[in-house]
Scaffold this motif. Structure first.
Motif, PDB file in Angstrom:
ATOM      1  N   SER A  97       0.820  -1.215   0.000  1.00  0.00           N
ATOM      2  CA  SER A  97       0.000   0.000   0.000  1.00  0.00           C
ATOM      3  C   SER A  97       0.855   1.267   0.000  1.00  0.00           C
ATOM      4  CB  SER A  97      -0.937  -0.063   1.199  1.00  0.00           C
ATOM      5  OG  SER A  97      -1.862   0.969   1.160  1.00  0.00           O
ATOM      6  N   ASP A 237      -2.425   5.966  -3.820  1.00  0.00           N
ATOM      7  CA  ASP A 237      -1.225   5.289  -3.331  1.00  0.00           C
ATOM      8  C   ASP A 237      -0.945   4.108  -4.278  1.00  0.00           C
ATOM      9  OD1 ASP A 237      -3.359   3.731  -2.560  1.00  0.00           O
ATOM     10  OD2 ASP A 237      -2.524   3.162  -0.640  1.00  0.00           O
ATOM     11  N   ASP A 241      -6.234   2.119  -3.238  1.00  0.00           N
ATOM     12  CA  ASP A 241      -7.439   2.137  -2.403  1.00  0.00           C
ATOM     13  C   ASP A 241      -7.625   3.526  -1.794  1.00  0.00           C
ATOM     14  OD1 ASP A 241      -5.236   1.801  -0.770  1.00  0.00           O
ATOM     15  OD2 ASP A 241      -6.203   0.389   0.594  1.00  0.00           O
TER      16      ASP A 241
HETATM   17 MG    MG Z   1      -3.355   1.417  -0.106  1.00  0.00          MG
END
Ligand code: MG
Length: 446
Positions: A97, A237, A241
């Motif tokens: 992430s 990112d 998300d």
């Molecule tokens: Mg993320």
């Protein structure tokens, strides 16, 4: 060597905590829990270590007798959506992430594309440290099939939003995907919506700016949007998300704003409902819920907590303000950056006003964030925070870390679940009040 088990997944630096062996074992134990003949969707972001881990994850699952649908590089929300769409038994997402490029992580997904509940992650952690690989007999080994789900995801999303209205508005947007998996999705959605798109930092796997999309990493985007006269800028990112909004004037909004825009719009259109946010999300969500006649619930920080609470309450909308992560269960049950960006385009088209005018109407608070190295035990820090709150006559909420609040301000101090840090958030309508509270907390921490 650090391998961190969190409710969000299992993460570490590649070669120093996280590696193929770890990824294979976790996936194997996860697959064993699901059982022989189960189907698991596997996908990853654009990190250089992603491909190595992908092979290991598939190997671990297949050797537990699980069949794999490998979607390759795709945003986290697209992979979660695919678990739901293909009625798979679970998913493994290979993405760290917003962590730096040398990190990688496995996010484990259950049925309907929802992150495993933290209790289940805890059980898996125990098995990981005490158990061994669980191999099925040779005749039961699972198979792998590569599938491309991005086209279907985009089509589904285009049907979900009011595409005609967005097309009529002939908007222009700059996207900063920072070499992440969003590069494969969001620009194409926008083109299909008739939005003139300028995508920057679009080479997959090349992370030009800092990984977290926030004011100090989005200087380029904030300059480009006003320089070329576009209507709005968006940043993701690495696994898309998250979503951060940049106005037509080049102002980088805090992450709460993306969620606030979507929540306000959805609750207005649905005539109320139920909103779930985490405890670190701005007070503006209480104001929005009140204005729209909706109920609001707060959970510990982490998508898993929010998503499971949303299922329990059959919630209308939710997410994590602290990272611009929007969850709309009608579409699927994970934080979805491309969806949030598309809905914000629908908001701009519907309201016929600029993004900065629309944001101006949201409740206004000043939020200050600061991270501290952990120098002492959390228990010791916690005790001092509790007495600080008592001294100031502030109410306490121990859902996640220590949250103290009064009429004027609130602060949340909690150990990070993904990094060895203490995270502090302070918010008030008055910036001076927020600063004063932060300096008191700082005295406890350093
Ligand atoms: Mg993320």
């Amino acid at each position: 060597m650090t391998l961190i088990f969190t409710p969000l997944g299992i993460r570490g630096i590649f070669g120093s905590g996280m590696d193929a062996e770890v990824a294979m074992k976790i996936s194997n134990l996860f697959g064993h829990r699901l059982g022989t003949g189960s189907i698991v969707v596997v996908g990853r972001d654009t990190r250089p270590s992603g491909e190595v881990l992908e092979h290991a994850v598939i190997s671990g699952l297949n050797s537990a007798g699980v069949d794999v649908l490998n979607v390759g590089i795709a945003p986290t929300p697209t992979i979660e959506w695919a678990v739901d769409r293909y009625q798979a038994d679970g998913g493994v997402i290979i993405s760290a992430s917003h962590n730096p490029p040398e990190w990688n992580a496995l996010k484990l997904i259950g049925k309907r594309g929802v992150l495993l509940h933290p209790d289940e992650m805890e059980e898996l952690k125990q098995e990981f440290f005490s158990g061994r690989l669980r191999n099925v007999p040779w005749s039961d080994i699972g198979r792998v099939e590569s599938i491309d789900v991005i086209g279907e995801y985009i089509e589904d999303l285009l049907n979900f939003v009011n595409a005609d209205r967005i097309r009529e508005a002939e908007l222009k947007a700059v996207l900063d995907v920072n070499g992440g998996a969003g590069a494969y999705v969001t620009p194409y959605i926008f083109e299909a919506l008739g939005v003139k798109v300028n995508t920057i930092n679009s080479a997959p796997g090349i992370f030009v700016r800092g990984m977290e999309p926030k004011p100090d990493t989005l200087e380029d985007l904030s300059k480009i949007v006003p320089a070329i006269g576009f209507d709005v800028g968006f940043a993701h990112d690495a696994d898309a998300d998250r979503l951060t909004v940049v106005t037509e004037m080049g102002d980088v909004m805090t992450e709460d704003i993306s969620l606030a825009l979507v929540v306000d719009y959805i609750l207005e259109r649905r005539g109320g409902g139920t909103l779930v946010v985490n405890i670190a999300s701005s007070k503006m969500f209480d104001d929005i819920a009140r204005k729209r006649g909706a109920k609001i619930y707060r959970t510990p920080v982490g998508e898993a907590y929010v998503a499971h609470k949303m299922i329990e309450l059959n919630a209308t909308v939710g997410g994590e303000g602290s990272c611009g992560g929007v969850i709309l269960p009608e579409f699927h049950l994970g934080r979805d950056g491309p969806l949030a960006a598309s809905i914000i385009m629908e908001i701009i088209s519907s309201k016929g006003r600029s993004i900065s005018e629309i944001i101006y109407e949201l409740p206004k608070y000043h939020m200050i964030r600061e991270n501290f190295k952990i120098e002492r035990s959390w228990d010791e820090i916690k005790e001092e925070l509790l007495s600080l709150a008592e001294r100031r006559g502030m109410a306490l909420d121990l859902t996640d870390g220590v949250k103290m609040s009064d009429m004027e301000s609130w602060a949340l101090v909690r150990p990070s679940k993904t990094e060895p840090k203490i995270r502090v958030l302070v918010e008030s309508e008055d910036i001076e009040v927020a600063r004063e509270l932060l300096s008191e907390i700082r005295r406890v921490l350093v």
